[in-house]
Design an enzyme around this catalytic site. Structure first.
Site, PDB file in Angstrom:
ATOM      1  N   TYR A  34       0.826  -1.203   0.000  1.00 33.31           N
ATOM      2  CA  TYR A  34       0.000   0.000   0.000  1.00 33.31           C
ATOM      3  C   TYR A  34       0.859   1.252   0.000  1.00 33.31           C
ATOM      4  O   TYR A  34       2.086   1.187   0.209  1.00 33.31           O
ATOM      5  CB  TYR A  34      -0.943   0.003   1.208  1.00 33.31           C
ATOM      6  CG  TYR A  34      -0.288   0.351   2.541  1.00 33.31           C
ATOM      7  CD1 TYR A  34       0.528  -0.562   3.193  1.00 33.31           C
ATOM      8  CD2 TYR A  34      -0.490   1.603   3.133  1.00 33.31           C
ATOM      9  CE1 TYR A  34       1.114  -0.244   4.412  1.00 33.31           C
ATOM     10  CE2 TYR A  34       0.090   1.919   4.352  1.00 33.31           C
ATOM     11  CZ  TYR A  34       0.894   0.998   4.981  1.00 33.31           C
ATOM     12  OH  TYR A  34       1.481   1.317   6.184  1.00 33.31           O
ATOM     13  N   LYS A 149       6.440  -1.722   1.897  1.00 31.52           N
ATOM     14  CA  LYS A 149       5.242  -1.191   2.557  1.00 31.52           C
ATOM     15  C   LYS A 149       4.113  -2.198   2.360  1.00 31.52           C
ATOM     16  O   LYS A 149       3.240  -2.018   1.495  1.00 31.52           O
ATOM     17  CB  LYS A 149       4.907   0.193   1.982  1.00 31.52           C
ATOM     18  CG  LYS A 149       4.130   1.069   2.955  1.00 31.52           C
ATOM     19  CD  LYS A 149       4.218   2.522   2.547  1.00 31.52           C
ATOM     20  CE  LYS A 149       3.305   3.426   3.355  1.00 31.52           C
ATOM     21  NZ  LYS A 149       3.420   3.352   4.794  1.00 31.52           N
ATOM     22  N   GLU A 181      13.082   3.154  13.650  1.00 26.45           N
ATOM     23  CA  GLU A 181      12.059   4.099  13.180  1.00 26.45           C
ATOM     24  C   GLU A 181      10.901   4.033  14.164  1.00 26.45           C
ATOM     25  O   GLU A 181      10.977   3.334  15.180  1.00 26.45           O
ATOM     26  CB  GLU A 181      11.600   3.782  11.739  1.00 26.45           C
ATOM     27  CG  GLU A 181      10.918   2.456  11.571  1.00 26.45           C
ATOM     28  CD  GLU A 181      10.401   2.201  10.142  1.00 26.45           C
ATOM     29  OE1 GLU A 181      10.173   3.151   9.379  1.00 26.45           O
ATOM     30  OE2 GLU A 181      10.206   1.017   9.811  1.00 26.45           O
ATOM     31  N   LEU A 205      11.315   1.686   6.665  1.00 31.25           N
ATOM     32  CA  LEU A 205      10.642   2.187   5.476  1.00 31.25           C
ATOM     33  C   LEU A 205      11.344   3.461   4.991  1.00 31.25           C
ATOM     34  O   LEU A 205      11.569   4.373   5.793  1.00 31.25           O
ATOM     35  CB  LEU A 205       9.182   2.517   5.801  1.00 31.25           C
ATOM     36  CG  LEU A 205       8.374   2.883   4.559  1.00 31.25           C
ATOM     37  CD1 LEU A 205       8.014   1.627   3.777  1.00 31.25           C
ATOM     38  CD2 LEU A 205       7.125   3.659   4.927  1.00 31.25           C
TER      39      LEU A 205
HETATM   40  N1  PDD Z   1       3.022   5.218   7.308  1.00 31.36           N
HETATM   41  N2  PDD Z   1       7.774   4.211   8.731  1.00 31.36           N
HETATM   42  C1  PDD Z   1       6.644   3.483   8.835  1.00 31.36           C
HETATM   43  C2  PDD Z   1       6.706   2.136   9.476  1.00 31.36           C
HETATM   44  C3  PDD Z   1       5.433   4.012   8.330  1.00 31.36           C
HETATM   45  O1  PDD Z   1       4.311   3.281   8.427  1.00 31.36           O
HETATM   46  C4  PDD Z   1       5.419   5.310   7.762  1.00 31.36           C
HETATM   47  C5  PDD Z   1       4.172   5.936   7.229  1.00 31.36           C
HETATM   48  C6  PDD Z   1       6.626   6.033   7.681  1.00 31.36           C
HETATM   49  C7  PDD Z   1       6.700   7.402   7.049  1.00 31.36           C
HETATM   50  O2  PDD Z   1       6.557   7.341   5.645  1.00 31.36           O
HETATM   51  P1  PDD Z   1       6.016   8.592   4.789  1.00 31.36           P
HETATM   52  O3  PDD Z   1       6.905   9.741   5.107  1.00 31.36           O
HETATM   53  O4  PDD Z   1       6.166   8.122   3.379  1.00 31.36           O
HETATM   54  O5  PDD Z   1       4.590   8.831   5.221  1.00 31.36           O
HETATM   55  C8  PDD Z   1       7.772   5.441   8.171  1.00 31.36           C
HETATM   56  C9  PDD Z   1       1.773   5.605   6.800  1.00 31.36           C
HETATM   57  C10 PDD Z   1       1.479   6.979   6.493  1.00 31.36           C
HETATM   58  C11 PDD Z   1       0.642   4.713   7.232  1.00 31.36           C
HETATM   59  O6  PDD Z   1       0.930   3.546   7.439  1.00 31.36           O
HETATM   60  O7  PDD Z   1      -0.485   5.165   7.338  1.00 31.36           O
END
Ligand code: PDD
Length: 287
Positions: A34, A149, A181, A205
């Site tokens: 996703y 993801k 993270e 991620l």
């Molecule tokens: N998640 N690390 C993890 C484990 C995450 O799930 C997310 C974001 C990020 C930050 O990624 P980005 O800057 O691309 O939003 C880092 C989303 C938004 C979610 O699962 O809803």
């Protein structure tokens, strides 16, 4: 209010009518990937970066990308345009599709299930941000391909719940004594005026917001490096931030109730947030 419209396998349909088979491998195995893409003023933010990451996740799961870039772009734009110019969060999911039988191994042939929806993106609460947020820590109990993801999110769900129950914003995850993270965010610290974040790799991620922060640091002469963050070093860092599409750049003032730096958001964060907001305004104006 009109019923929300979602995208499912080639059609824009009312959310109530959007259903998938109980044999979908996304449902049975969490076998899918996703993306969550912010859209500001009706424009998808960093769409190309999100489509690159989607491709990498699909490759990692050996799912053929069902659409070209142009097709993705037109589906996602059509979805955001329906909501007008309010800020939105666009969710996109691709699963391996419907299985004949529930068996772990897959045949190459099935056709992926594609789902996308858009919802209002709540603006970051300026007061909360000015104050900074609390976090807790926990061992990283996830698998070893956190760079993909995937929709198999139960570890993240449980870890985020711990933060919720502790009255904190986020759970910082550590492995072998290193901060990796957050459960749904990337982590930055400031050490002797240098911005530090863990290097990309299978453990975390590659956040789109993370990469933008590094890009802004590079372009604006802020010292930065990708390096490990030992858990025990948190007592000595002057700042700590979380980044994600929905949080943007959020300052953390305490970890496990121990203050970070002076216990208030710091000057490097203020600078980076200003650069981030300027970039966002530019993207909204020029696409
Ligand atoms: N998640 N690390 C993890 C484990 C995450 O799930 C997310 C974001 C990020 C930050 O990624 P980005 O800057 O691309 O939003 C880092 C989303 C938004 C979610 O699962 O809803």
């Amino acid at each position: 209010m009109a019923e929300p419209v979602v995208y499912l396998n080639g059609e824009f349909i009312p959310a109530q009518q959007a259903t998938v088979s109980v044999f979908d491998r996304g449902f049975l195995f969490g076998d899918g990937v996703y993306e969550v893409i912010p859209a500001y003023g009706g424009r998808l933010f960093r769409l190309e970066h999100h489509l690159d990451r989607l491709q990498r996740s699909l490759d990692g799961l050996r799912i053929a990308n069902p659409y070209t870039r142009a097709q993705w772009s037109s589906v996602l734009q059509a979805l955001t345009q329906r909501a007008g110019s309010i800020d939105q969060s666009v969710y996109v999911q691709v699963t391996r599709g419907v299985a004949q039988m529930r068996t772990h191994a897959f045949t190459e042939a099935g056709s992926p299930t594609v789902f996308a929806m858009s919802s209002a993106l709540g603006a970051v609460d300026p007061e909360r941000r000015a104050q900074g947020v609390q976090t807790i820590t926990h061992e990283d109990i996830r698998w070893h391909r956190c760079d993909l993801k995937t929709t198999a999110m139960v570890a993240n769900v449980l870890l985020q719940q711990l933060a919720r129950e502790a009255g904190a914003e986020e759970t910082l995850l550590h492995r072998d004594g290193r901060i990796i993270e957050g459960a749904s965010s990337n982590v930055f610290v400031v050490v002797q005026d240098v911005v530090v974040t863990p290097p990309p790799g299978p453990e975390l991620l590659p956040g789109i917001t993370r990469d933008l922060v590094l890009e802004l640091a590079r372009e604006n002469g802020l010292p930065w490096r990708e390096d490990e963050i030992p858990l025990r070093s948190l007592a000595k860092v002057s700042e700590l931030w979380l980044t994600s599409g929905s949080r943007e750049v959020m300052p953390v003032i305490a970890v496990d109730r121990q203050p970070i730096g002076d216990g208030v958001p710091g000057p490097v964060w203020r600078r980076v947030l200003a650069l981030f907001q300027e970039f966002k305004r530019g993207a909204q104006a020029h696409g």
